[in-house]
Design an enzyme around this catalytic site. Structure first.
Site, PDB file in Angstrom:
ATOM      1  N   ASP A 178     -24.259  89.285 -17.840  1.00  0.00           N
ATOM      2  CA  ASP A 178     -25.173  89.713 -18.381  1.00  0.00           C
ATOM      3  C   ASP A 178     -25.645  88.740 -20.668  1.00  0.00           C
ATOM      4  O   ASP A 178     -26.122  89.469 -20.539  1.00  0.00           O
ATOM      5  CB  ASP A 178     -26.883  89.922 -17.624  1.00  0.00           C
TER       6      ASP A 178
ATOM      7  N   ASN B  82     -33.568  80.769  -4.270  1.00  0.00           N
ATOM      8  CA  ASN B  82     -33.275  80.737  -5.325  1.00  0.00           C
ATOM      9  C   ASN B  82     -32.252  79.184  -4.550  1.00  0.00           C
ATOM     10  O   ASN B  82     -32.284  78.003  -5.658  1.00  0.00           O
ATOM     11  CB  ASN B  82     -32.166  80.776  -6.636  1.00  0.00           C
TER      12      ASN B  82
ATOM     13  N   ASN C 297     -26.449  81.444 -14.629  1.00  0.00           N
ATOM     14  CA  ASN C 297     -26.728  82.793 -14.099  1.00  0.00           C
ATOM     15  C   ASN C 297     -28.873  82.573 -13.756  1.00  0.00           C
ATOM     16  O   ASN C 297     -29.159  82.637 -14.892  1.00  0.00           O
ATOM     17  CB  ASN C 297     -25.773  84.052 -14.036  1.00  0.00           C
TER      18      ASN C 297
ATOM     19  N   LEU D 124     -23.435  88.644  -6.232  1.00  0.00           N
ATOM     20  CA  LEU D 124     -22.517  90.155  -6.639  1.00  0.00           C
ATOM     21  C   LEU D 124     -21.826  90.175  -6.557  1.00  0.00           C
ATOM     22  O   LEU D 124     -21.225  91.055  -5.131  1.00  0.00           O
ATOM     23  CB  LEU D 124     -23.573  91.044  -5.233  1.00  0.00           C
TER      24      LEU D 124
ATOM     25  N   HIS E 121     -31.382  85.948 -13.931  1.00  0.00           N
ATOM     26  CA  HIS E 121     -31.403  87.265 -13.549  1.00  0.00           C
ATOM     27  C   HIS E 121     -32.786  87.798 -13.491  1.00  0.00           C
ATOM     28  O   HIS E 121     -33.354  87.342 -14.201  1.00  0.00           O
ATOM     29  CB  HIS E 121     -29.930  87.800 -14.875  1.00  0.00           C
TER      30      HIS E 121
ATOM     31  N   GLY F 149     -31.176  83.349  -0.647  1.00  0.00           N
ATOM     32  CA  GLY F 149     -31.152  82.088  -0.681  1.00  0.00           C
ATOM     33  C   GLY F 149     -32.251  81.082  -1.429  1.00  0.00           C
ATOM     34  O   GLY F 149     -32.551  80.284  -0.940  1.00  0.00           O
TER      35      GLY F 149
HETATM   36  C1  GRF Z   1     -32.703  86.993  -7.054  1.00  0.00           C
HETATM   37  O1  GRF Z   1     -33.495  88.355  -7.206  1.00  0.00           O
HETATM   38  C2  GRF Z   1     -32.127  86.773  -8.203  1.00  0.00           C
HETATM   39  O2  GRF Z   1     -32.750  87.374  -9.194  1.00  0.00           O
HETATM   40  C3  GRF Z   1     -31.139  87.774  -8.509  1.00  0.00           C
HETATM   41  O3  GRF Z   1     -29.873  88.247  -6.927  1.00  0.00           O
HETATM   42  C4  GRF Z   1     -31.516  87.554  -6.028  1.00  0.00           C
HETATM   43  C5  GRF Z   1     -31.177  86.772  -5.332  1.00  0.00           C
HETATM   44  O4  GRF Z   1     -32.016  86.374  -4.240  1.00  0.00           O
HETATM   45  N1  GRF Z   1     -30.011  87.653  -8.626  1.00  0.00           N
HETATM   46  P1  GRF Z   1     -32.195  84.674  -3.344  1.00  0.00           P
HETATM   47  O5  GRF Z   1     -31.099  85.296  -2.698  1.00  0.00           O
HETATM   48  O6  GRF Z   1     -32.017  83.662  -4.358  1.00  0.00           O
HETATM   49  O7  GRF Z   1     -33.139  84.682  -1.943  1.00  0.00           O
END
Ligand code: GRF
Length: 202
Positions: free
Chosen positions: A151, A14, A108, A91, A110, A12
Site C-alpha cells: 500500500d 469491485n 490496487n 489477498l 484499498h 468480486g
Molecule cells: C474490498 O473491501 C476492497 O477494498 C478490499 O477487498 C474487498 C474486495 O471486495 N481490497 P470485492 O471482492 O471487490 O467485493
C-alpha cells in the site's frame, strides 16, 4: 484499447463495478481480457463467467512451493498480456519481480484513506475494525499504483466517506464500497484508458 486483467480473491463487487462501467460506457476504451483468483470459491470468478470473461484460478495451495506458484501466476499474466493489472481485493503477496515487470501498470483499491489504516495486516474488514476502534469520523478508499511495498505506491485517487454512529465494521465496509470503491476504481481505469489514447496508444 486498454487490455486489463483483474485479480480477485473474494466476492468480486469491485470487479462487477468494472464490468458494469465498461457496459454502461463510464469506462471507455477498455477490455477485460481475464480474471485471475487464488480462491476457487471466489464469487468473483462466477461474475466473470457470467460475462464470458476468461476466468482462471491459480492458487498457491496447488503448487509445491511459492516459487512454482509465482512462476505459474506470472506465466498466465504474460499469456494474457495486460496493459494494466487491477488488484481488486486480491489477498496474495505478489511475486517480487512482478512490480518490476509491470512497473506503473498495477493498481490496487484499498478501503481506507492511505496513509491511514494500511500496510501489513490491514485488509478487508480488519481495516474497518481499526477505523472504528480509533474513532475517526472520516474514512474512505484509495486507488494507488502498486510498487514493491504494501500500500505504498503513488496515490491515484481517493474518496472520503463518513463514519456514522452505530456503524459496525460490516455496515461501514458496505458504505465505503458503495460510496467510494465502486466509484473511484472504475474512474481510475477510465482515466488510464483515455490517457493511453492521449499517449497515442489507443
Ligand atoms: C474490498 O473491501 C476492497 O477494498 C478490499 O477487498 C474487498 C474486495 O471486495 N481490497 P470485492 O471482492 O471487490 O467485493
Amino acid at each position: 484499447m486498454l487490455n486489463i486483467v483483474v485479480c480477485v480473491s473474494g466476492g468480486g463487487t469491485n470487479l462487477q463495478a468494472i464490468i458494469d462501467g465498461i457496459k454502461n460506457g463510464t469506462i471507455r476504451n477498455t477490455k477485460i481480457s481475464g480474471v485471475i483468483s487464488n480462491n476457487a470459491g471466489a464469487y468473483a470468478l462466477k461474475r466473470a463467467e457470467n460475462e464470458r470473461i476468461p476466468a482462471f484460478c491459480i492458487s498457491p495451495k496447488s503448487y509445491e512451493s511459492r516459487g512454482e506458484f509465482n512462476q505459474a501466476f506470472l506465466a498466465k499474466l504474460k499469456e494474457l498480456n495486460p496493459d494494466l493489472i487491477v488488484l481488486a481485493g486480491f489477498l496474495v503477496i505478489l511475486p517480487e519481480e512482478m512490480t518490476e515487470i509491470y512497473q506503473n501498470r498495477i493498481i490496487n483499491i484499498h478501503p481506507s484513506l492511505i496513509p491511514s489504516f494500511c500496510g501489513t495486516g490491514f485488509y478487508g474488514l480488519k481495516v474497518h475494525e481499526a477505523v472504528l476502534a480509533r474513532g475517526v469520523k472520516i474514512t474512505g478508499a484509495t486507488v494507488h499504483f502498486v510498487d514493491a511495498g504494501t500500500d505504498t505506491g503513488k496515490i491515484i485517487s481517493q474518496k472520503a466517506v463518513e463514519v456514522l454512529d452505530g456503524d459496525t465494521p460490516e455496515i461501514l465496509q458496505r458504505r465505503v464500497m458503495e460510496q467510494a470503491e465502486w466509484v473511484i476504481l472504475p474512474r481510475a481505469i477510465d482515466e488510464i484508458a483515455m490517457a493511453e489514447i492521449a499517449g497515442g496508444k489507443g
